[in-house]
Each structure stands twice: as structure tokens, then as C-alpha cells.
Write a protein that holds these residues in place. Structure first.
Motif, PDB file in Angstrom:
ATOM      1  N   LEU A  81     -72.176  38.454   8.598  1.00 45.59           N
ATOM      2  CA  LEU A  81     -71.089  38.166   9.522  1.00 45.59           C
ATOM      3  C   LEU A  81     -69.796  38.732   8.960  1.00 45.59           C
ATOM      4  N   ALA A  82     -68.820  38.924   9.832  1.00 41.20           N
ATOM      5  CA  ALA A  82     -67.453  39.253   9.420  1.00 41.20           C
ATOM      6  C   ALA A  82     -66.509  38.365  10.212  1.00 41.20           C
ATOM      7  N   LEU A  83     -65.471  37.876   9.565  1.00 43.37           N
ATOM      8  CA  LEU A  83     -64.526  37.010  10.263  1.00 43.37           C
ATOM      9  C   LEU A  83     -63.849  37.733  11.423  1.00 43.37           C
ATOM     10  N   SER A  84     -63.811  39.047  11.346  1.00 42.74           N
ATOM     11  CA  SER A  84     -63.195  39.837  12.419  1.00 42.74           C
ATOM     12  C   SER A  84     -64.159  40.140  13.569  1.00 42.74           C
ATOM     13  N   ASP A  85     -65.409  39.691  13.457  1.00 40.28           N
ATOM     14  CA  ASP A  85     -66.369  39.923  14.544  1.00 40.28           C
ATOM     15  C   ASP A  85     -65.888  39.262  15.827  1.00 40.28           C
ATOM     16  N   PRO A  86     -65.870  39.987  16.934  1.00 41.82           N
ATOM     17  CA  PRO A  86     -65.589  39.333  18.211  1.00 41.82           C
ATOM     18  C   PRO A  86     -66.729  38.383  18.556  1.00 41.82           C
ATOM     19  N   ILE A  87     -66.416  37.293  19.191  1.00 36.64           N
ATOM     20  CA  ILE A  87     -67.466  36.346  19.586  1.00 36.64           C
ATOM     21  C   ILE A  87     -68.486  37.038  20.483  1.00 36.64           C
ATOM     22  N   ARG A  88     -68.021  37.945  21.327  1.00 39.16           N
ATOM     23  CA  ARG A  88     -68.924  38.602  22.276  1.00 39.16           C
ATOM     24  C   ARG A  88     -69.987  39.441  21.566  1.00 39.16           C
ATOM     25  N   LYS A  89     -69.763  39.804  20.303  1.00 37.81           N
ATOM     26  CA  LYS A  89     -70.782  40.544  19.544  1.00 37.81           C
ATOM     27  C   LYS A  89     -72.027  39.696  19.352  1.00 37.81           C
ATOM     28  N   TRP A  90     -71.833  38.403  19.236  1.00 34.31           N
ATOM     29  CA  TRP A  90     -72.939  37.489  18.978  1.00 34.31           C
ATOM     30  C   TRP A  90     -73.361  36.708  20.212  1.00 34.31           C
ATOM     31  N   ILE A  91     -72.429  36.476  21.100  1.00 34.00           N
ATOM     32  CA  ILE A  91     -72.738  35.714  22.317  1.00 34.00           C
ATOM     33  C   ILE A  91     -72.255  36.532  23.518  1.00 34.00           C
ATOM     34  N   PRO A  92     -73.135  37.350  24.099  1.00 38.51           N
ATOM     35  CA  PRO A  92     -72.739  38.233  25.191  1.00 38.51           C
ATOM     36  C   PRO A  92     -72.147  37.507  26.396  1.00 38.51           C
ATOM     37  N   GLU A 100     -61.712  38.626  25.312  1.00 40.44           N
ATOM     38  CA  GLU A 100     -62.516  39.705  24.739  1.00 40.44           C
ATOM     39  C   GLU A 100     -62.207  39.979  23.270  1.00 40.44           C
ATOM     40  N   ASN A 101     -61.011  39.604  22.794  1.00 45.10           N
ATOM     41  CA  ASN A 101     -60.648  39.863  21.401  1.00 45.10           C
ATOM     42  C   ASN A 101     -60.694  38.623  20.512  1.00 45.10           C
ATOM     43  N   VAL A 102     -61.225  37.516  21.029  1.00 45.30           N
ATOM     44  CA  VAL A 102     -61.328  36.298  20.220  1.00 45.30           C
ATOM     45  C   VAL A 102     -62.423  36.483  19.170  1.00 45.30           C
ATOM     46  N   THR A 103     -62.110  36.130  17.935  1.00 46.42           N
ATOM     47  CA  THR A 103     -63.004  36.403  16.806  1.00 46.42           C
ATOM     48  C   THR A 103     -63.557  35.122  16.188  1.00 46.42           C
ATOM     49  N   LEU A 104     -64.469  35.309  15.233  1.00 46.65           N
ATOM     50  CA  LEU A 104     -64.995  34.171  14.486  1.00 46.65           C
ATOM     51  C   LEU A 104     -63.876  33.467  13.721  1.00 46.65           C
ATOM     52  N   ARG A 105     -62.936  34.229  13.225  1.00 49.75           N
ATOM     53  CA  ARG A 105     -61.797  33.625  12.526  1.00 49.75           C
ATOM     54  C   ARG A 105     -61.055  32.648  13.443  1.00 49.75           C
TER      55      ARG A 105
END
Length: 249
Positions: A81-92, A100-105
Motif C-alpha cells: 500500500l501507499a498512503l498516497s493511493d487513491p481509494i478508487r485504486k482499491w475500491i472501484p 476522485e482524489n481522496v487517498t488512504l492518508r
């Protein structure tokens, strides 16, 4: 006079005033436990068992700190994982221009824009139903402009941990926490240890007294182990976790 006597008096006053029936307090440093004491009884009934330092409590939102955040950071360390990953990368399902730019952080810092809490347990159960419902919620504020505590954000983090770690949230957390402390620290305690667990309340929605069953209804609807709640443990277990964090600084 012991330096913790005054603190003990405050806790005992809470028991005497029936603010709570039971408590266990532990104070320590990164290297050692300095004070540990049990207070009261497991219930208000006089025949109820006395609280012991080994009494297990529903740790509620400490789940977010002890289990979920630790697992996220472990996966970050591994590169999964990366804290900068957008949520949509993991949950389409997490889509829309407002998010669209909300991240795990943002989830970790409670700044995703998500609502604090909703009673999803009344209508939904299981990951897919919860995930779909959360992703369809309108955001309450522009992400990363405020920090508003959100159970819902940590529920999503628990789902992401499952996908990134390739196993259930509960199994990953159990493996990690077993390395932190020998004291009880677990999800879904087995029935045979319920005599060591402090009751939480009589839940009118479930129609029963909760002992060793997670108090948080949304967590219960997710099987008793989720990113926001579900963890049970002793004061010593929480202290051991705190010492492990302090020792790493």
C-alpha cells in the motif's frame, strides 16, 4: 502516599457514583509498567465477580489505533500500500468528481469528507453491502479541509487491508497482535472465556446482554471484526501495545 493514590481515588469515586461498574488502569513508560489496578465489579449486582487486572474489555475504537492503523502501516512498509493511493485504486465503487482524489492518508486522518457514523446495521450486513452503501454517500465536506472523526472511513480501511494483504482483516490483525503481547487481545472471543469479560450493556436492538460480543452494531453486522471496532483485550495488552510503539520511536 503512593504517587498514583490520587488517581486511584478518582477512579474509585467513579465506581462509587455508578458512572461505571468496572475499570482497570495501567500506567507505564516505554520500558516498564509503573502501576496497574482493578476497580469495582463486572456488573452493578452485588454478587457480580470482582474486576481483576486480567479482566477483558470491549476496546471499541481502540481497534482503529491498535489493529487497523498498525496493519495499514505494515502494508505500507511492505510496499503493498501507499498512503498516497487513491481509494478508487482499491475500491472501484468509490467514484465521483467530489472524491476522485481522496487517498488512504485521508481515511487515516479522518479527513475524507465521510459522515462520522450511520446505522447501516439496520439494513445491511457483510462487506459488499456496507461498501456499496458507504461509497454512495455524499461527502459532507471538501476532502482534506477538515478532520471529522469517521467510523465509516475506517470501515473502508479494513476492507482495503483485506485486499492488499490477501487475507481477512481478522486473520491479519490476529497474526500481528500475537507478536505484540502475550496478554489477551482478540476479535470474537470464544464462549469459554466469557467469565473473564466485562459485560458491555443490555442491547435492546439485539434483545440481550452483551458479554464478549462486540457492542458496536455496525461491527456486529460485519461479523464482529472490522476496521473501526471489534477488538477485545486487557489493560496489560493495551499497555504492551503502547510500549511497543514507544520503543520504536
Amino acid at each position: 502516599m503512593n504517587r498514583f493514590d490520587r488517581a486511584a481515588e478518582v477512579v474509585q469515586a467513579g465506581v462509587d457514583a455508578r458512572a461505571f461498574p468496572a475499570a482497570v488502569v495501567e500506567v507505564g513508560t516505554r520500558g516498564a509498567m509503573l502501576w496497574q489496578q482493578a476497580f469495582g465489579r463486572l456488573d452493578y449486582e452485588l454478587e457480580s465477580a470482582a474486576t481483576e487486572t486480567s479482566t477483558i474489555f470491549d476496546l471499541a475504537s481502540l481497534t482503529k489505533v491498535i489493529a487497523t492503523t498498525s496493519l495499514v502501516m505494515q502494508l505500507v512498509e511492505r510496499g503493498a500500500l501507499a498512503l498516497s493511493d487513491p481509494i478508487r485504486k482499491w475500491i472501484p465503487e468509490w467514484r465521483g468528481k467530489d472524491r476522485e482524489n481522496v487517498t488512504l492518508r485521508s481515511l487515516l486522518t479522518h479527513s475524507s469528507g465521510l459522515t462520522a457514523w450511520l446505522p447501516f446495521y439496520r439494513d445491511y450486513s457483510g462487506r459488499q453491502e456496507f461498501q456499496h452503501a458507504i461509497c454512495l454517500l455524499p461527502l459532507e465536506y471538501l476532502p482534506d479541509t477538515q478532520a471529522i472523526y469517521s467510523d465509516l472511513g475506517f470501515i473502508l480501511l479494513g476492507f482495503i487491508v483485506e485486499d492488499a494483504g490477501g487475507r481477512s482483516f481478522e486473520s491479519q490483525a490476529t497474526q500481528l497482535l500475537d507478536t505484540v503481547t502475550p496478554a489477551p487481545l482478540m476479535f470474537n472471543p470464544p464462549p469459554e472465556i466469557r467469565s473473564s469479560i466485562a459485560p458491555t450493556e443490555h442491547d435492546s436492538w439485539r434483545g440481550r446482554r452483551l458479554v464478549g460480543e462486540v457492542h458496536d452494531e455496525n461491527c456486529w453486522a460485519l461479523g464482529g471484526a472490522a476496521g473501526h471496532a471489534g477488538l477485545f483485550g486487557t489493560a496489560q495488552a493495551v499497555g504492551d501495545f503502547a510500549r511497543s510503539i514507544l520503543g520504536a520511536l
